[in-house]
Write an enzyme that holds these catalytic residues in place. Structure first.
Site, PDB file in Angstrom:
ATOM      1  N   GLY A 154       4.473  12.235  -3.050  1.00 49.30           N
ATOM      2  CA  GLY A 154       3.444  12.794  -4.158  1.00 49.30           C
ATOM      3  C   GLY A 154       3.875  11.904  -5.436  1.00 49.30           C
TER       4      GLY A 154
ATOM      5  N   ASP B  35      -5.023   2.933  -5.917  1.00 46.45           N
ATOM      6  CA  ASP B  35      -6.206   2.379  -7.124  1.00 46.45           C
ATOM      7  C   ASP B  35      -6.792   3.731  -7.461  1.00 46.45           C
ATOM      8  OD1 ASP B  35      -5.389  -0.135  -6.912  1.00 46.45           O
ATOM      9  OD2 ASP B  35      -6.794  -0.560  -5.147  1.00 46.45           O
TER      10      ASP B  35
ATOM     11  N   GLY C 147      -8.399  -4.192  -9.391  1.00 47.25           N
ATOM     12  CA  GLY C 147      -9.212  -4.080 -10.756  1.00 47.25           C
ATOM     13  C   GLY C 147     -10.497  -3.459 -10.208  1.00 47.25           C
TER      14      GLY C 147
ATOM     15  N   ASP D 195     -12.926  -7.977   0.381  1.00 48.16           N
ATOM     16  CA  ASP D 195     -12.040  -7.472   1.356  1.00 48.16           C
ATOM     17  C   ASP D 195     -12.774  -7.820   2.914  1.00 48.16           C
ATOM     18  OD1 ASP D 195     -10.475  -6.702  -0.599  1.00 48.16           O
ATOM     19  OD2 ASP D 195     -10.576  -4.733  -0.142  1.00 48.16           O
TER      20      ASP D 195
ATOM     21  N   ASN E 259       5.004   2.437  -8.261  1.00 49.49           N
ATOM     22  CA  ASN E 259       5.695   3.091  -7.095  1.00 49.49           C
ATOM     23  C   ASN E 259       7.053   2.581  -7.291  1.00 49.49           C
ATOM     24  OD1 ASN E 259       6.431   0.566  -5.893  1.00 49.49           O
ATOM     25  ND2 ASN E 259       4.549   0.515  -4.791  1.00 49.49           N
TER      26      ASN E 259
END
Ligand code: RIB
Length: 300
Positions: free
Chosen positions: A222, A249, A40, A12, A180
């Protein structure tokens, strides 16, 4: 019982910016930091930190060997990770703004070079009843799910980042969904507008996947847990956000890791909410994931 996480490993590149770059605009960043990431890898690290016997499967290039050392340090077994000679490790260009929000460009690299032979080899290491955690940053997902189902593994799917490929997967094999509201809408084939009715969305997911356990994450509100016996809302813990990268994650890893350690669903949901709130207070993907002792000791 083991948990295998077959998923991406990224390098990243995190740029701290005042605002996200717009079309046609060139901006300067305040800083650049390089972190280990990939959904992952992050989930494997969270699983291991939550106390699960975690095995990561996936691919990197030679340039990503340092990721192995960081995973091992966190307690993740790395023997099922293939190092490719001529392919670069996946990477992510991440803009992190002053609100702590991010936007990400992915380069798949080795994450998109998974072979069926590699999948078969990983399956030989698994036993019936082991957990398999998947996201959507590698190729061959359908084949992995088919083989996992054949071998009696419990499949956990976090369909992120969402795209049209997800709907073509054998989703009926999934035991746990963590997703989500936007991902839920896309899986169900409908638009989820602001102010949506979360109870109704949860119910629609349950109707579509009656055998699965579902965790619907709702950002600051939440998350909601639903299965055939119960459904409840887990409030989020309030913190000052520095960087939301890897918060989801962390939630996934701590929730599944908590279940694997024998926690009740409500306890695992609360643990996951605590861990992900702590992750948000720190910069970076996997380095922001707290260890179990910190999660248990943190006072909100
Ligand atoms: O979920 C966060 C992750 O998404 C980052 O670490 C980045 O690599 C992307 O995969």
């Amino acid at each position: 019982m083991k948990v295998f996480c077959f998923g991406s490993l990224n390098i990243d590149y995190t740029y701290k910016v005042d605002h996200f770059v717009q079309k046609g605009e060139t901006i300067s960043s305040e800083s650049l930091q390089v972190f280990s990431g990939g959904k992952g890898l992050n989930q494997s690290i969270a699983l291991a930190k939550a106390g699960a016997d975690t095995w990561h499967a996936g691919s990197i290039g030679e340039d990503g060997r340092f990721l192995l050392a960081q995973m091992e340090e966190a307690g993740v077994h790395t023997q099922c990770i293939t190092v490719l000679e001529e392919t670069r490790t996946g990477n992510a260009i991440i803009q992190n703004d002053t609100e702590g929000d991010n936007c990400i460009i992915l380069y798949g690299g080795a994450n998109q070079a998974i072979t069926r032979e590699q999948v078969d080899e990983v399956m030989r290491q698994c036993q019936k009843g082991d957990f398999l955690v998947l996201q959507n940053e590698i190729n061959e997902l359908a084949y992995i799910m088919e083989q996992a189902h054949k071998n009696g593994l419990r499949i956990v799917l976090n369909p992120s980042p969402m795209n049209e490929k997800i709907r073509r997967l054998p989703l009926e094999y999934v035991d746990y969904f963590l997703l989500n509201e936007v991902e839920a809408g896309q899986i169900l084939g409908r638009e989820v507008k602001e102010g949506f009715d979360k109870e109704e969305l949860g119910k629609a997911l349950r109707e579509c996947f009656p055998k699965a356990m579902i965790v619907l994450t709702l950002g600051k509100e939440g998350s909601m847990y639903l299965d055939e016996k119960e459904s409840f809302l887990q409030p989020s813990y309030r913190v000052r956000a520095v960087d939301t990268t890897a918060a989801g994650d962390t939630f996934t890893g701590y929730f599944i890791g908590g279940l694997l350690r024998g926690l009740a669903v409500r306890e695992a949901m609360d643990l996951a909410a605590r861990a992900s709130a702590i992750a948000v207070t720190r910069l970076g993907a996997s380095p922001s994931i707290p260890c179990l002792k910190e999660v248990e000791a943190y006072s909100f």
